[in-house]
Design a protein around this motif. Sequence first.
Motif, mmCIF file in Angstrom:
data_model
loop_
_atom_site.group_PDB
_atom_site.id
_atom_site.type_symbol
_atom_site.label_atom_id
_atom_site.label_comp_id
_atom_site.label_asym_id
_atom_site.label_seq_id
_atom_site.Cartn_x
_atom_site.Cartn_y
_atom_site.Cartn_z
ATOM 1 N N ILE A 54 76.488 18.341 41.905
ATOM 2 C CA ILE A 54 75.353 17.076 41.614
ATOM 3 C C ILE A 54 75.726 17.670 40.013
ATOM 4 C CG2 ILE A 54 72.784 16.885 40.685
ATOM 5 C CD1 ILE A 54 72.510 17.921 43.880
ATOM 6 N N GLU A 55 75.577 16.419 39.070
ATOM 7 C CA GLU A 55 76.040 15.945 37.454
ATOM 8 C C GLU A 55 74.967 14.858 37.764
ATOM 9 O OE1 GLU A 55 79.787 15.212 36.916
ATOM 10 O OE2 GLU A 55 79.909 13.392 37.195
ATOM 11 N N VAL A 56 74.256 15.217 35.943
ATOM 12 C CA VAL A 56 73.282 14.604 35.153
ATOM 13 C C VAL A 56 73.991 13.553 33.796
ATOM 14 C CG1 VAL A 56 71.168 16.093 36.201
ATOM 15 C CG2 VAL A 56 72.198 16.964 34.027
ATOM 16 N N TYR A 57 73.261 12.899 34.673
ATOM 17 C CA TYR A 57 74.107 12.061 32.838
ATOM 18 C C TYR A 57 72.889 11.027 32.389
ATOM 19 C CZ TYR A 57 74.330 8.332 36.856
ATOM 20 O OH TYR A 57 74.004 7.231 37.206
ATOM 21 N N VAL A 58 72.804 10.277 31.515
ATOM 22 C CA VAL A 58 71.883 9.191 31.696
ATOM 23 C C VAL A 58 71.993 7.753 30.908
ATOM 24 C CG1 VAL A 58 70.743 11.147 30.043
ATOM 25 C CG2 VAL A 58 72.399 9.885 28.698
ATOM 26 N N GLU A 59 71.151 6.978 31.912
ATOM 27 C CA GLU A 59 71.453 5.484 31.443
ATOM 28 C C GLU A 59 70.473 4.859 30.399
ATOM 29 O OE1 GLU A 59 71.118 3.577 34.894
ATOM 30 O OE2 GLU A 59 73.136 4.806 36.067
ATOM 31 N N SER A 60 71.412 3.631 29.595
ATOM 32 C CA SER A 60 70.583 2.820 28.534
ATOM 33 C C SER A 60 69.706 2.297 28.887
ATOM 34 C CB SER A 60 71.366 3.125 27.190
ATOM 35 O OG SER A 60 72.186 2.022 27.588
ATOM 36 N N GLU A 61 68.387 1.701 28.025
ATOM 37 C CA GLU A 61 67.907 0.477 28.214
ATOM 38 C C GLU A 61 67.278 0.578 27.200
ATOM 39 O OE1 GLU A 61 64.287 -1.147 30.755
ATOM 40 O OE2 GLU A 61 64.344 1.198 31.156
ATOM 41 N N ARG A 62 68.313 -1.117 26.391
ATOM 42 C CA ARG A 62 67.084 -1.698 25.290
ATOM 43 C C ARG A 62 65.893 -2.951 25.823
ATOM 44 N NH1 ARG A 62 70.249 -5.288 20.973
ATOM 45 N NH2 ARG A 62 68.587 -5.990 19.585
ATOM 46 N N ILE A 63 65.533 -2.161 25.354
ATOM 47 C CA ILE A 63 63.610 -2.272 25.503
ATOM 48 C C ILE A 63 63.240 -4.001 24.746
ATOM 49 C CG2 ILE A 63 61.111 -2.175 25.030
ATOM 50 C CD1 ILE A 63 62.963 -0.304 27.036
ATOM 51 N N ALA A 64 63.123 -4.576 24.892
ATOM 52 C CA ALA A 64 62.988 -6.205 23.983
ATOM 53 C C ALA A 64 61.133 -5.843 22.981
ATOM 54 C CB ALA A 64 62.592 -7.745 25.341
ATOM 55 N N GLU A 65 61.714 -7.262 22.753
ATOM 56 C CA GLU A 65 60.490 -7.304 21.829
ATOM 57 C C GLU A 65 59.266 -7.650 22.481
ATOM 58 O OE1 GLU A 65 61.734 -9.587 18.700
ATOM 59 O OE2 GLU A 65 63.080 -7.936 17.239
ATOM 60 N N GLY A 66 58.524 -7.282 22.280
ATOM 61 C CA GLY A 66 56.762 -7.265 23.546
ATOM 62 C C GLY A 66 56.336 -6.588 24.348
ATOM 63 N N ALA A 67 57.945 -5.428 24.669
ATOM 64 C CA ALA A 67 57.452 -4.751 25.057
ATOM 65 C C ALA A 67 58.062 -3.336 24.834
ATOM 66 C CB ALA A 67 58.818 -4.764 26.792
ATOM 67 N N ILE A 68 57.108 -1.629 25.614
ATOM 68 C CA ILE A 68 57.703 -1.439 25.207
ATOM 69 C C ILE A 68 58.219 0.293 26.011
ATOM 70 C CG2 ILE A 68 55.103 -1.906 23.310
ATOM 71 C CD1 ILE A 68 53.633 0.138 25.546
ATOM 72 N N ALA A 69 58.115 1.355 24.870
ATOM 73 C CA ALA A 69 58.864 2.330 25.664
ATOM 74 C C ALA A 69 57.923 3.424 25.439
ATOM 75 C CB ALA A 69 60.039 2.679 25.175
ATOM 76 N N VAL A 70 58.110 3.729 27.547
ATOM 77 C CA VAL A 70 57.172 4.832 27.575
ATOM 78 C C VAL A 70 58.197 6.044 28.157
ATOM 79 C CG1 VAL A 70 55.147 5.736 28.570
ATOM 80 C CG2 VAL A 70 55.578 3.413 27.925
ATOM 81 N N ILE A 71 57.754 7.611 27.571
ATOM 82 C CA ILE A 71 58.137 8.518 28.244
ATOM 83 C C ILE A 71 57.592 9.592 28.994
ATOM 84 C CG2 ILE A 71 60.732 7.778 27.514
ATOM 85 C CD1 ILE A 71 60.344 9.974 25.792
ATOM 86 N N GLY A 72 57.871 10.452 29.346
ATOM 87 C CA GLY A 72 56.684 11.527 29.762
ATOM 88 C C GLY A 72 56.179 11.231 30.759
#
Length: 315
Positions: free
Chosen positions: A228-246
């Motif tokens: 098993i290996e880990v990696y990240v995928e990116s996502e561009r957040i559109a204007e008017g939307a927000i990004a939430v992590i945690g």
Amino acid sequence: MTLVVAGHNFNRNLWGYTDDLKEGQSERQEGIFAIADSIITSFSSNGHRPLLSGFKKIKEIPVKLWQPYFIGQNFKSYHNVFLQFECFVAFAGSTLTAQHVIDLITNHLATLRIDFESGDFQNNFRYVVKKICDSNNLERNGNGTVYGDDMFIPERHYQGILTGEYIAEVVEHSINKALISASKYKLDEQSLREMNTEFILGVNCPSSGCDLLIKYSMKRRLSVQGMIEVYVESERIAEGAIAVIGLNERFGAKAQDRAKQAIENGLSLKDEMTAFVVDAVNEVNNEGSFQIAMPIAIKCLENRKVTKEVISEDI
């Protein structure tokens, strides 16, 4: 645990109705922001136990683009910075993983260099930005190659060469490079959970002037060796939307709804999201939990410069 909310600046449309906006609707303005709590906890049988507060979960990262230095018509070194500004990176998850990742992001973004590629000096020659770990044609050719006086002219050839999209790619590369070290070991489910970390990049494109907000989520896959290996995928957040992590599963949908209401009702999105994070902290603390806690840091990126505000009490 952590709660980070990031978005684009929307402020009240003071001029009322326009062709693009409904009356009272918020107006998109320059800049982006990120809001985060600042407590670090450990997990035990009694739940989350606070270890320290005031921890920076949103980091200002300098971006430096170095230009080639020539003596006469011969390349010598990378001696001067052509372009310098700031972006920010926020994280939620393992502080150990995040520290390693932030170090690599910082090193990569501070050492971007102008080079050339494709074709010969007459055909398909173009100027590009490269990471310090990329193959570099100027360095490979050494100081024995002669470059014309009409080449590598900053005012003509370097303008607009660095983009926000490329910076986002460098950040993704840096995160994945940091995670490669974990692929050397056979990770069990607990180890994978402990290293799980999400990131948000906020950057203003020096070429187009557009604000970019990118969320990086950690994924898993099987390597050719069956590990098993880990990696990240990116996502561009559109204007008017927000990004939430945690604490996204608990608060993500509520935060999106409140953001939509703020824009539709002509309110400051940053102020509304700040109040939302404060409400979330109070809600969690009232349950006797310290998954998230005050103080709260608000960092804004405008004119490619990061500013900071701290809230220590309820608003």
